[in-house]
Each structure stands twice: as C-alpha cells, then as structure tokens.
Design an enzyme around this catalytic site. Sequence first.
Site, short mmCIF file in Angstrom:
data_model
loop_
_atom_site.label_atom_id
_atom_site.label_comp_id
_atom_site.label_asym_id
_atom_site.label_seq_id
_atom_site.Cartn_x
_atom_site.Cartn_y
_atom_site.Cartn_z
N LYS A 114 0.83 -1.21 0.00
CA LYS A 114 0.00 0.00 0.00
C LYS A 114 0.85 1.25 0.00
O LYS A 114 0.48 2.27 -0.59
CB LYS A 114 -0.98 -0.01 1.18
CG LYS A 114 -2.09 -1.01 0.97
CD LYS A 114 -3.25 -0.82 1.90
CE LYS A 114 -4.33 -1.86 1.62
NZ LYS A 114 -5.40 -1.89 2.59
N LYS A 196 -3.85 -10.73 -7.26
CA LYS A 196 -5.21 -10.89 -6.74
C LYS A 196 -6.18 -9.88 -7.35
O LYS A 196 -5.78 -8.75 -7.69
CB LYS A 196 -5.17 -10.81 -5.21
CG LYS A 196 -5.67 -9.56 -4.62
CD LYS A 196 -5.71 -9.52 -3.13
CE LYS A 196 -5.88 -8.04 -2.79
NZ LYS A 196 -6.10 -7.66 -1.46
N LYS A 199 -10.22 -4.34 -5.59
CA LYS A 199 -11.13 -3.20 -5.77
C LYS A 199 -10.42 -2.03 -6.42
O LYS A 199 -11.03 -1.22 -7.09
CB LYS A 199 -11.55 -2.65 -4.40
CG LYS A 199 -12.34 -3.50 -3.54
CD LYS A 199 -12.65 -2.70 -2.26
CE LYS A 199 -13.06 -3.61 -1.14
NZ LYS A 199 -12.46 -3.35 0.14
P1 TYM Z 1 -10.62 -5.94 2.37
O1 TYM Z 1 -11.68 -4.89 2.45
O2 TYM Z 1 -9.42 -5.68 1.54
O3 TYM Z 1 -11.25 -7.30 1.86
C1 TYM Z 1 -12.40 -7.86 2.48
C2 TYM Z 1 -12.34 -9.38 2.45
O4 TYM Z 1 -12.29 -9.86 1.12
C3 TYM Z 1 -11.17 -10.73 0.95
N1 TYM Z 1 -10.64 -10.57 -0.40
C4 TYM Z 1 -10.41 -11.59 -1.25
N2 TYM Z 1 -10.58 -12.91 -1.11
C5 TYM Z 1 -10.28 -13.68 -2.17
N3 TYM Z 1 -9.80 -13.19 -3.35
C6 TYM Z 1 -9.62 -11.88 -3.52
N4 TYM Z 1 -9.18 -11.42 -4.67
C7 TYM Z 1 -9.93 -11.00 -2.44
N5 TYM Z 1 -9.88 -9.66 -2.28
C8 TYM Z 1 -10.32 -9.41 -1.03
C9 TYM Z 1 -10.17 -10.26 2.01
O5 TYM Z 1 -9.25 -11.26 2.33
C10 TYM Z 1 -11.09 -9.92 3.15
O6 TYM Z 1 -11.45 -11.07 3.87
N6 TYM Z 1 -8.27 -5.42 6.71
C11 TYM Z 1 -9.45 -5.95 6.09
C12 TYM Z 1 -10.75 -5.45 6.68
C13 TYM Z 1 -10.81 -5.64 8.16
C14 TYM Z 1 -11.01 -6.88 8.83
C15 TYM Z 1 -10.99 -6.57 10.21
C16 TYM Z 1 -11.18 -8.19 8.39
C17 TYM Z 1 -10.69 -4.68 9.09
N7 TYM Z 1 -10.79 -5.23 10.34
C18 TYM Z 1 -11.12 -7.55 11.19
C19 TYM Z 1 -11.33 -9.18 9.38
C20 TYM Z 1 -11.29 -8.87 10.73
C21 TYM Z 1 -9.44 -5.58 4.61
O7 TYM Z 1 -8.89 -4.59 4.22
O8 TYM Z 1 -10.18 -6.37 3.82
#
Ligand code: TYM
Length: 333
Positions: A114, A196, A199
Amino acid sequence: MGNKKTILSGIQATGNLTLGNYLGAIKNWIKMQDEYDCYYMIADLHSLTVRNDPEVLRKRALQVLAIYVAAGLDPDKNTIFLQSHVDAHVKLNWILNCYTYMGELNRMTQFKDKSAKHADNINSGLFTYPVLMAADILVYNADLVPVGEDQRQHLEITRDIAERFNSIYGETFVIPEAFIGEQGARIMGLQDPTAKMSKSATNLNDVIFLNDNPEDIRKKLKKAVTDSENCVHYDKENKPGVSNLMTIYGLLEEKTMQEIEKEFVGKGYGDFKSAVAEAIVKKLQPLQQKYCELLENPKELKTIYEKGAKKAADRADPIVKDVYQKVGLIVNE
Ligand code: TYM
C-alpha cells in the site's frame, strides 16, 4: 448466545466490492450464520488510511452494508454494524498500539504494497492498520475470523499481540484463528491472473464488481486472459488464467475441478468462458436486485446498523473495561 463460538470479520468501505470479496469472504460468512454468534462490520475507519471524498465514503459504507444483506446475511441472526459506531474498537486500538512493536508492523506485506501504491500519503494509520484490525477482533473475543488469504499475516500479528498481552496480564483475550476457505481464498485478476483481484485495480477488465451488469460481465469474461492450449484443465502454475476461472465457476456452481474438466472435455475456451459468465450473472442478478431495493430504503439500513452497533457495544464494552483495569487505568463506571 449460549455456547456458540464467536465470529468477526469485515470489509473496507473503499471502492466497489468485487467477486473476490464475495467468494473469499462473504460467501463463507453466509454459511456460518446459523452456527456461530457473528459480528460483521463495515471497516469504515480502516478506509481512512487512504484519501476519500467524505460524501462518497458515507455512501460506500451504506453500499457495503446493503451488499452484506443482499448477499444473504440475515440482520436478525448476525450483528451487522459500522466500525466507527462502536467506540470500543478505537479504545482497544490505543492500548494494543502500546503492545505492538514497530519491527512487527514493518514486516507487514500489505503495508509495503500500500505504501508503494500511495507513495504521496504514507500515513501512520496505514502503518498501524493491523493494530486496529487486531482490536476489531479481540474486542469481541472472536474465535474465528473468516477472511481471504491476503489477510493471513494480519491474523498472525493479532494472535501475537493477544498472546503477548495474555502473558503479561493473564488470560484476557481469546486467541483467534483465521478461517480461510480452501478454494477462493485468493481470486485472481482476469487480465493478470498472477495478482489478486482487487477493488483498486486500474484496469477495470481485471475485476468483476458485484454491481457489474450482465453485459459487462460477459465482455470481461470474453477478454479474460487464458493460454493457447484451449483445454479446460486445472494447473495453477502453468495455466493460472484458466485455473482461476475454474475456481470461480466451481465455487459458484459447487463443482469440483475434476467435474469441471469433465464437463468441458472437447469444448474450447469460448464455451467455457460463457459458462463462467452465465454462472456469475445468475449469482449476481438476485443479489443486485435486493441491493437496489435496500439502497432505496435508507431507513431500513439505518435500523440495521443502529441495532447492530448497540449489540456490538454491549459485547465489546465490558472487554475494554477489563483491559483498562488490567493495564492500570481507573475505570470510570
Ligand atoms: P478488504 O476490504 O481488503 O477485503 C475484504 C475481504 O475480502 C477478501 N478478499 C479476497 N478474497 C479472495 N480473493 C480476492 N481477490 C480477495 N480480495 C479481497 C479479504 O481477504 C477480506 O477477507 N483489513 C481488512 C478489513 C478488516 C477486517 C478486520 C477483516 C478490518 N478489520 C477484522 C477481518 C477482521 C481488509 O482490508 O479487507
């Protein structure tokens, strides 16, 4: 909630959600709602680590909430809320910051990625991001955290912080485990199947967004990168494009890789890609319809997040009090 184990997870409110978010995270959440005591938040505070238009961020937070419900999370069974509505997260975040080492945070690959992407805004929130995530999880004493593969390292640091705290102050936090699906933990981009699906991708053909219309989905699938073999066979290393499409198809249609190979014997990539496109359209159309209905009814969304915040705070506040007490603060009853 009796003897049910506790689950917490969340998604950031930056950008439109993708098929990766659905298959890697939300799809698993839906399966868990009957068996566990589930807390699903919209990680709006985490979204502040990059610059946002305030109005857009508010809109996005509601959109993520609407996706959760439209995808099948029942607001009566799950606690669905906005992270910023439950103060306990930021309170615990500060305490945990004081029990997390710079060296540990320096090793986080997402921070490195990032910071490279946002070189003009490497703020300390981006650096301490995993500590807020640890607070999100530990403040509910969550047993399980269903996420995609990219969050594994953040789960590991959460466990390390919790274990460190427990070893100083005695049993306080449950040590959480990551729940990462065998398939779909890492859905790859359609244009670059070695990275991967994200978004924030700049090439929109790389990503299926959950609000893409059928025509766009079909177009994106047609353009998806494959290889020159024209044979539907699972081989992640040598055929990353086809293997990724097979994974997507398999998860949506509940088929194994062998079953898919059999289904497409003697057929080319054209047939295969249109089958994948139709499977995505079939899954997303009802979701999108419900999503639009919900967005037209902001009152309903408000009722959901208000009720969710109250339930979440009821669970989290006593845990923060216990921590305050243990570290030596005077607890204001
Ligand atoms: P974020 O918003 O980037 O993604 C949300 C969830 O989607 C999963 N994900 C994917 N899984 C499979 N293939 C992909 N291409 C893919 N892109 C995203 C991510 O692994 C995630 O599960 N830090 C976290 C948000 C967060 C969180 C938490 C999660 C904040 N606090 C506490 C769990 C527990 C995040 O940025 O996810």
